[in-house]
Write an enzyme that holds these catalytic residues in place. Structure first.
Site, short mmCIF file in Angstrom:
data_model
loop_
_atom_site.label_atom_id
_atom_site.label_comp_id
_atom_site.label_asym_id
_atom_site.label_seq_id
_atom_site.Cartn_x
_atom_site.Cartn_y
_atom_site.Cartn_z
N HIS A 77 0.66 -1.15 -0.05
CA HIS A 77 -0.18 -0.12 -0.11
C HIS A 77 0.80 1.11 -0.12
O HIS A 77 0.37 2.42 0.01
CB HIS A 77 -0.93 0.06 1.13
CG HIS A 77 -1.91 -1.21 1.16
ND1 HIS A 77 -1.97 -2.37 1.80
CD2 HIS A 77 -2.94 -1.24 0.42
CE1 HIS A 77 -2.86 -3.15 1.48
NE2 HIS A 77 -3.76 -2.36 0.40
N CYS A 191 70.78 -15.58 5.69
CA CYS A 191 69.75 -14.86 4.58
C CYS A 191 68.68 -14.41 5.14
O CYS A 191 68.12 -13.45 4.65
CB CYS A 191 69.40 -15.87 3.63
SG CYS A 191 68.42 -17.36 4.36
N HIS A 520 65.09 -20.87 2.74
CA HIS A 520 65.81 -19.74 2.41
C HIS A 520 64.81 -18.44 1.95
O HIS A 520 64.10 -18.61 1.56
CB HIS A 520 66.60 -20.19 1.08
CG HIS A 520 67.58 -19.22 0.73
ND1 HIS A 520 68.69 -18.73 1.15
CD2 HIS A 520 67.56 -18.55 -0.83
CE1 HIS A 520 69.02 -17.80 0.53
NE2 HIS A 520 68.93 -17.70 -0.84
#
Lengths: 589, 176
Positions: A77, A191, A520
């Site tokens: 509505h 490393c 590594h």
């Protein structure tokens, strides 16, 4: 993502409504607005628990509250109402507290409405006792065991006139490889150290700092035969890397001095504190401490061989030496040591009571963000953020996915009930992290190594992780996260600073390959749009595809403007007072 | 979905409720997405897809064995035209014991050489200088405490150490 700074343009009907009613309608609605603990707002009239349509008395469908006449209409509505009542164009969706234009039949947006919703929510908690500080404005300096509880602004203050460094470059050099590109010899499983050093050598704030001699070795008071100074040692490495000599450099002195630092001061501390130890206990402790580079898969020692741990200790070492000098004239406020100026940011942690929604906020500084891998496809729930794709990309982990995971609300277990100041008792809570302040260099660390102290086991997660070369951190900022928590309302959430630079460019990727025991580290550097692979002594050029396909472990992103500026400067680094430290290498390419 | 007419009234009712719930959820989601899209908060999907495509492509290329050995770490020369042995061969003098060491073996050498440099005797007593050497920030729990700033007898440079008169042995480098 391109977030708009301007709200979307209102339709003419909303404009009209605003002209006539202003924000009065919104204000009168405020008493009916309710926000749930998880941030959803709705309209609730206290007398009618179940909304019913004023037209048909129905209870089904969607309900809208007409802002002009305050009638409640169901979806069947609402259009009829709009057609029959002239000027009744704007309504509010009751369930979601969203504006709805009944003419356009579309959801519309008004910052004033969102502000009305949010102010009501904030006011609801205003009386909660919170140490006199407002929600979200509390700055809690928590001590972080590694880097100290200090906070930095994200902006690098322009160093007052650093001496211009002039490096005479041999222009006959066949190719102009970027300065500072130099291999680092592996001194025996080092490393992990080399890979981080390579990234540091090219991180703009750090590089400028050391190359402009802001840590003056000659006058450094910390340095003498007996004293060690980490910034001096780092300065040595910078000098070596930028000397023009391209043969691999052995950071032996650095390793030796770092070892001394780790070997001795800890034992000093033990004695200084008058701890009485028996021989066995002492041996056990020294075993752990001195295992800094033991090659076994021993849990305690491995952690020290980890590149990330090394990175943290490096920054901490710089802070230790520089922090006191640089901060001498400041009482409180951000640490001015180069480590913090470059890498430090601020994290925000929100703990929300799941019963009442009261949120308690704390801030912690960080120099890096450790992320868990998003190994599962979690996009099912995140609507509007990631669509569900049937192909393989939905199962690939991405950095954005990890960041999503990091900033996702996490329900704390029922054994972790936290005290809610509003409810005045312990309640189930949820916690959410977000980024309040970004650094100049953002270090993102992927937690690939899992250590279980209970099972005395460690394992490595090898899953591939996709990461972008350009990263926009906007969705992970506190302002975005908090806004999203409240349904993305148009509202100036605390920390909403449009001048924060959120665009980053990748500078370096530290990758790990292999197993936990025998792995590594390799670093990929992006300088002047060319990727270089730094594998200990070997510096080679690689295609960006190699980098994309690599197994990233730590990523260093630099703020875009700083990155672009640094790239320009790479060709014209100038030095003056440090001339003796630089050697000309003719024709060495 | 079975023919509704054939369902019992009970089943029809549950079917209606389910339908209502589903509708409600759908609108909810649509509303949320609508706002995100209108406010420009959605992510750039094209960009993300392109990224994924690039990375998938890259991974395929790297996995292809016929491709260059660069990815595998086999090098001939670096960008400066140099070649390096697998173990760094530069020779220098160890700062601790002054012996000649090869670069690639320096770390394991230091491990042994710094260990043996310590005095073997263990003598532990309570220290009365507890506060003296404490750095203002450091705490014993910190993993990386500051250098000692004390003017006491600590000597750090030659591998042996004595603090406030104590000496200790380092049990690490001896076999248990």
């Amino acid at each position: 993502m391109t977030p708009r700074n301007n709200p979307p343009k209102p339709c003419e009907h909303l404009l009209d409504y605003k002209l006539k009613q202003g924000i009065n309608g919104y204000k009168s609605l405020q008493k009916f607005l309710r926000t749930t603990p998880n941030g959803r707002s709705s309209l609730e009239k206290p007398d009618t628990k179940v909304p019913t349509c004023d037209s048909c008395n129905g209870y089904r469908g969607r309900f809208y509250f007409c802002l002009v006449c305050s009638s409640i209409l169901c979806s069947d509505h609402v259009v009829v109402h709009n057609r029959s009542c002239k000027g009744h164009d704007v309504a509010v969706d009751v369930q979601r507290a969203e504006l709805y234009c009944m003419v356009c039949c579309d959801q519309v947006y008004d910052p004033d409405f969102d502000r009305a919703v949010m102010s009501k929510h904030i006011v609801d908690f205003r009386d909660v006792e919170s140490d006199g500080k407002s929600i979200g404005e509390r700055l809690c300096k928590r001590k972080r065991s590694v880097c100290g509880g200090v906070v930095v602004t994200g902006q690098l203050r322009d160093s007052k006139g650093p001496k211009e460094l002039v490096l005479m470059r041999d222009l006959r050099a066949k190719s102009c490889y970027p300065l500072g590109l130099r291999g680092l010899n592996n001194l025996g499983n080092t490393c992990f150290m080399n890979s981080v050093l390579q990234a540091m050598l090219h991180a703009p704030p750090l590089r400028s700092y050391f190359l402009t001699n802001q840590h003056n070795r000659e006058t450094c008071r910390k340095r003498s035969a007996d004293r060690l100074c980490l910034p001096c040692d780092i300065d040595d490495i910078f000098s070596a890397a930028f000397s023009g000599d391209r043969s691999p450099y052995s950071p032996a002195q650095f390793l030796y001095r770092s070892a001394l630092q780790h070997f001795f001061p800890i034992s000093n501390v033990i004695f200084d504190n008058g701890i009485w130890l028996n021989e066995h206990l002492f041996k056990a402790i020294m075993d752990i401490i001195c295992g800094w580079w033991q090659h076994s898969a021993d849990l305690a020692s491995y952690e020290q061989q980890d590149a990330h741990e090394f990175f943290i200790s490096l920054l901490d070492g710089i802070h230790e030496k520089e922090g006191k000098i640089k901060n001498r004239n400041r009482e409180n406020g951000d640490c001015q040591c180069i480590a913090h100026r470059g890498f430090s940011g601020l994290l925000r942690s929100d703990v929300t009571c799941m019963t009442c929604g009261f949120t308690s906020t704390t801030y912690d500084p960080y120099v890096d963000i450790s992320l868990n891998l998003d190994t599962s496809n979690h996009s099912m729930i995140d609507v509007g953020k990631k669509p569900i794709k049937p192909n393989e990309s939905s199962s690939t982990s991405t950095l954005l996915g990890c960041l999503d995971l990091f900033t996702r609300p996490e329900k704390l277990g029922s054994d972790q009930k936290l005290y809610c100041q509003n409810c005045q008792e312990r309640q189930d809570s949820s916690k959410q992290m977000s980024i309040r302040r970004l650094p100049l260099v953002l270090c993102l660390h992927i937690k690939r190594f899992e250590h279980s102290l209970i099972r005395k086991m460690s394992r490595k997660i090898d899953s591939y992780l996709h990461f972008p070369f350009s990263l926009d951190m906007t969705p992970y900022l506190s302002s975005s996260i908090v806004r999203n928590r409240f349904g993305n309302r148009i509202f100036a959430f605390e920390g909403d600073e449009s001048d924060i630079s959120t665009e980053f460019e990748i500078l370096a990727v530290v990758t790990h390959s292999g197993t936990l025991e025998s792995g590594h580290y390799v670093t990929y550097l992006r300088l002047r749009n060319q990727w270089y692979k730094c594998d200990d002594a070997w510096i080679t050029e690689v295609d960006e595809g190699i980098v994309r396909a690599s197994q990233c472990y730590m990523m260093f992103y630099v703020q875009k403007m700083l990155y672009n500026k640094a790239n320009e400067n790479l060709s014209h680094l100038k030095t003056s007072s440090k001339e003796e430290a630089f050697h000309r290498v003719a024709g060495f390419c | 979905m079975s023919n509704e007419d054939n369902l019992s009234p009970h089943a029809q009712l549950s079917s209606h409720f389910f339908g209502d719930l589903l509708d409600s959820i759908i609108v909810d989601v649509a509303s949320e997405c609508h706002r995100i899209a209108r406010l420009g908060l959605d992510r750039n999907l094209e960009e993300e897809e392109e990224e994924m495509r690039l990375s998938a492509q890259a991974r395929l290329r790297v996995a292809d064995p016929s491709n260059s050995s660069e990815a595998n770490g086999k090098y001939i020369v670096d960008i400066f035209g140099q070649s390096h042995p697998s173990v760094a061969s530069e020779i220098f003098e160890c700062m601790n014991c002054s012996r000649s060491v090869m670069a690639g073996k320096f770390a394991p050498h230091l491990e042994k050489c710094m260990g043996k440099g310590r005095k073997a005797r263990l003598k532990v007593t309570r220290s009365s200088t507890a506060a003296q050497n404490r750095n203002s920030r450091g705490s014993p729990a910190s993993a990386y405490p500051p250098y000692s700033n004390s003017t006491s007898t600590s000597r750090l440079s030659n591998g042996s150490s004595s603090v406030a008169g104590e000496e200790y042995s380092n049990g690490v480098f001896e076999d248990p």
